[in-house]
Write a protein that holds these residues in place. Sequence first.
Motif, PDB file in Angstrom:
ATOM      1  N   THR A 154       0.838  -1.196   0.000  1.00  0.00           N
ATOM      2  CA  THR A 154       0.000   0.000   0.000  1.00  0.00           C
ATOM      3  C   THR A 154       0.876   1.250   0.000  1.00  0.00           C
ATOM      4  OG1 THR A 154      -1.576  -1.231   1.336  1.00  0.00           O
ATOM      5  CG2 THR A 154      -1.915   1.129   1.167  1.00  0.00           C
ATOM      6  N   LEU A 155       0.703   2.080  -1.010  1.00  0.00           N
ATOM      7  CA  LEU A 155       1.455   3.328  -1.074  1.00  0.00           C
ATOM      8  C   LEU A 155       0.725   4.455  -0.371  1.00  0.00           C
ATOM      9  CD1 LEU A 155       2.816   3.507  -4.724  1.00  0.00           C
ATOM     10  CD2 LEU A 155       4.058   2.968  -2.654  1.00  0.00           C
ATOM     11  N   MET A 156      -0.594   4.424  -0.483  1.00  0.00           N
ATOM     12  CA  MET A 156      -1.383   5.507   0.076  1.00  0.00           C
ATOM     13  C   MET A 156      -2.562   4.983   0.883  1.00  0.00           C
ATOM     14  SD  MET A 156      -1.637   8.614  -2.510  1.00  0.00           S
ATOM     15  CE  MET A 156      -1.352   8.122  -4.186  1.00  0.00           C
ATOM     16  N   PRO A 157      -2.382   4.791   2.192  1.00  0.00           N
ATOM     17  CA  PRO A 157      -3.516   4.381   3.026  1.00  0.00           C
ATOM     18  C   PRO A 157      -4.416   5.592   3.267  1.00  0.00           C
ATOM     19  CG  PRO A 157      -1.495   4.465   4.330  1.00  0.00           C
ATOM     20  CD  PRO A 157      -1.144   4.937   2.948  1.00  0.00           C
ATOM     21  N   THR A 158      -5.258   5.913   2.287  1.00  0.00           N
ATOM     22  CA  THR A 158      -5.996   7.178   2.277  1.00  0.00           C
ATOM     23  C   THR A 158      -6.897   7.369   3.496  1.00  0.00           C
ATOM     24  OG1 THR A 158      -7.379   5.954   0.748  1.00  0.00           O
ATOM     25  CG2 THR A 158      -6.064   7.708  -0.174  1.00  0.00           C
ATOM     26  N   MET A 159      -7.649   6.304   3.827  1.00  0.00           N
ATOM     27  CA  MET A 159      -8.635   6.412   4.908  1.00  0.00           C
ATOM     28  C   MET A 159      -7.981   6.759   6.242  1.00  0.00           C
ATOM     29  SD  MET A 159     -11.896   5.982   5.553  1.00  0.00           S
ATOM     30  CE  MET A 159     -12.808   4.714   4.694  1.00  0.00           C
ATOM     31  N   ILE A 160      -6.889   6.062   6.557  1.00  0.00           N
ATOM     32  CA  ILE A 160      -6.269   6.235   7.868  1.00  0.00           C
ATOM     33  C   ILE A 160      -5.593   7.614   7.965  1.00  0.00           C
ATOM     34  CG2 ILE A 160      -3.924   5.274   7.535  1.00  0.00           C
ATOM     35  CD1 ILE A 160      -6.334   4.220  10.271  1.00  0.00           C
ATOM     36  N   ILE A 161      -5.099   8.117   6.846  1.00  0.00           N
ATOM     37  CA  ILE A 161      -4.495   9.455   6.859  1.00  0.00           C
ATOM     38  C   ILE A 161      -5.569  10.503   7.158  1.00  0.00           C
ATOM     39  CG2 ILE A 161      -3.398  11.206   5.403  1.00  0.00           C
ATOM     40  CD1 ILE A 161      -1.833   8.866   4.120  1.00  0.00           C
ATOM     41  N   ALA A 162      -6.747  10.292   6.595  1.00  0.00           N
ATOM     42  CA  ALA A 162      -7.856  11.207   6.866  1.00  0.00           C
ATOM     43  C   ALA A 162      -8.214  11.195   8.355  1.00  0.00           C
ATOM     44  CB  ALA A 162      -9.068  10.818   6.025  1.00  0.00           C
ATOM     45  N   ILE A 163      -8.226   9.991   8.957  1.00  0.00           N
ATOM     46  CA  ILE A 163      -8.560   9.886  10.387  1.00  0.00           C
ATOM     47  C   ILE A 163      -7.506  10.588  11.235  1.00  0.00           C
ATOM     48  CG2 ILE A 163      -8.750   8.260  12.318  1.00  0.00           C
ATOM     49  CD1 ILE A 163     -10.133   6.352  10.430  1.00  0.00           C
ATOM     50  N   ARG A 164      -6.230  10.384  10.881  1.00  0.00           N
ATOM     51  CA  ARG A 164      -5.145  11.012  11.635  1.00  0.00           C
ATOM     52  C   ARG A 164      -5.227  12.536  11.522  1.00  0.00           C
ATOM     53  NH1 ARG A 164      -0.833   8.192  13.133  1.00  0.00           N
ATOM     54  NH2 ARG A 164       0.589   9.882  12.650  1.00  0.00           N
ATOM     55  N   LEU A 165      -5.560  12.988  10.345  1.00  0.00           N
ATOM     56  CA  LEU A 165      -5.681  14.424  10.097  1.00  0.00           C
ATOM     57  C   LEU A 165      -6.756  15.021  10.998  1.00  0.00           C
ATOM     58  CD1 LEU A 165      -4.545  16.554   8.134  1.00  0.00           C
ATOM     59  CD2 LEU A 165      -6.514  16.125   6.676  1.00  0.00           C
ATOM     60  N   SER A 166      -7.901  14.345  11.063  1.00  0.00           N
ATOM     61  CA  SER A 166      -9.002  14.883  11.857  1.00  0.00           C
ATOM     62  C   SER A 166      -8.732  14.731  13.355  1.00  0.00           C
ATOM     63  CB  SER A 166     -10.328  14.224  11.460  1.00  0.00           C
ATOM     64  OG  SER A 166     -10.352  12.900  11.888  1.00  0.00           O
ATOM     65  N   ALA A 167      -7.835  13.812  13.723  1.00  0.00           N
ATOM     66  CA  ALA A 167      -7.499  13.660  15.147  1.00  0.00           C
ATOM     67  C   ALA A 167      -6.416  14.655  15.562  1.00  0.00           C
ATOM     68  CB  ALA A 167      -7.057  12.226  15.437  1.00  0.00           C
ATOM     69  N   GLY A 168      -5.988  15.516  14.635  1.00  0.00           N
ATOM     70  CA  GLY A 168      -5.033  16.558  14.967  1.00  0.00           C
ATOM     71  C   GLY A 168      -3.589  16.110  14.999  1.00  0.00           C
ATOM     72  N   SER A 169      -3.215  15.159  14.149  1.00  0.00           N
ATOM     73  CA  SER A 169      -1.830  14.698  14.120  1.00  0.00           C
ATOM     74  C   SER A 169      -0.900  15.789  13.590  1.00  0.00           C
ATOM     75  CB  SER A 169      -1.718  13.467  13.231  1.00  0.00           C
ATOM     76  OG  SER A 169      -0.370  13.155  12.990  1.00  0.00           O
TER      77      SER A 169
END
Lengths: 195, 178
Positions: free
Chosen positions: A144-159
């Motif tokens: 997997t080069l781009m785990p899109t879903m999890i990046i979105a979750i991290r973004l919204s969690a304020g990473s």
Amino acid sequence: MINIVWLLMIVSGIALASLQGKPEIITQSAFGSAQAAVKYSLELVGIMSFWLGMMRIAEEAGLVRALARGLKPLTKFLFPSIPAQHPAMGAILMNLSANILGLGNAATPFGLKAMQELQSINSDKETASAAMCTFLALNTACITLMPTMIIAIRLSAGSANPTEIVSTTLFATAVGMSVAILADNILRKVYGRRL
Amino acid sequence: MLALFQQISAWSIPVFLLFILVYAFFRGVKVYETFIKGAEEGFNIAVRIIPYLVAMMIAVSIFRQSGMLDLLGSICNPILKIVGIPVEVIPLALMRPFSGGGALGIAAELINNYGPDSIIGRLASTMQGSTDTTFFVLTVYFGSVGIRKYRYSLAVGLLADLTTFFASVYIVNRMFSI
């Protein structure tokens, strides 16, 4: 194997629920999930139709064949039983590309199309062919080069750095994929060579 | 990096579609009619997987709702503690092969509770991004063509899930701790 796993999941669940004195859990989850399964399938119709339509256009334009030709050395090694020009190869490559790029909803339609093509050259229609097993091994353990879903979750969690897990994911999936290819290769020989 | 990534994911589908359509058009493909021909198959394939999906989702749901999955997790805990794997991520590792939605829920909860930049948050992110829902994929893919005997597929899929899990733990500890 699937018979035993399926049976054990249900029987152990019923046993545990009975011990807790909550038989209604079983009834509710059985009926609820049966309905959820149908709902999911019907929701799949739209996205399936869309991607299969696009794929047919790509096929007729010769794009899928070009992709298959470009990756021929690799696919010949992974799928010795599929003829080089077979449409199954194109569908498999489209599916794996979608997986690698994190285009989740495109991967399933391409994958199901690939299974249909593989079934057309399968000698025993009820038993998985070696090529199908290899395909699913690659599919369930794909780089997997781009785990899109999890990046979105991290973004919204304020990473502070949502994409820092891209490299760790790449490493983990590369290891997993190598093991899947190796295990598939060994088991294919253990189970005997058949199409 | 982040802005670039977001741009790439936002543009990938439109650019892909544009490329296929324009290229096909100039190659003389009747794009509209060809699209319809391909799309026709969508319904049949989706409907054909229903019985397989029902069978699998019932088993997964009973297994999970009855508490068997949690029980299995608490059995694994003491062993994994010795190896140095945080017990918090065990439910995620166990859920991952069965249910994509369920695993995503657990991962999101871990990320929000422990923080996305904690070791557990990073580990949960890596694990969630790395493997696929093996049971689901096998059920749907084999189901769509009526295959009932999976041979060694399930074993390979679960072995890969296990490997990916350990690889995730290793790399996250290696890259982010100290």
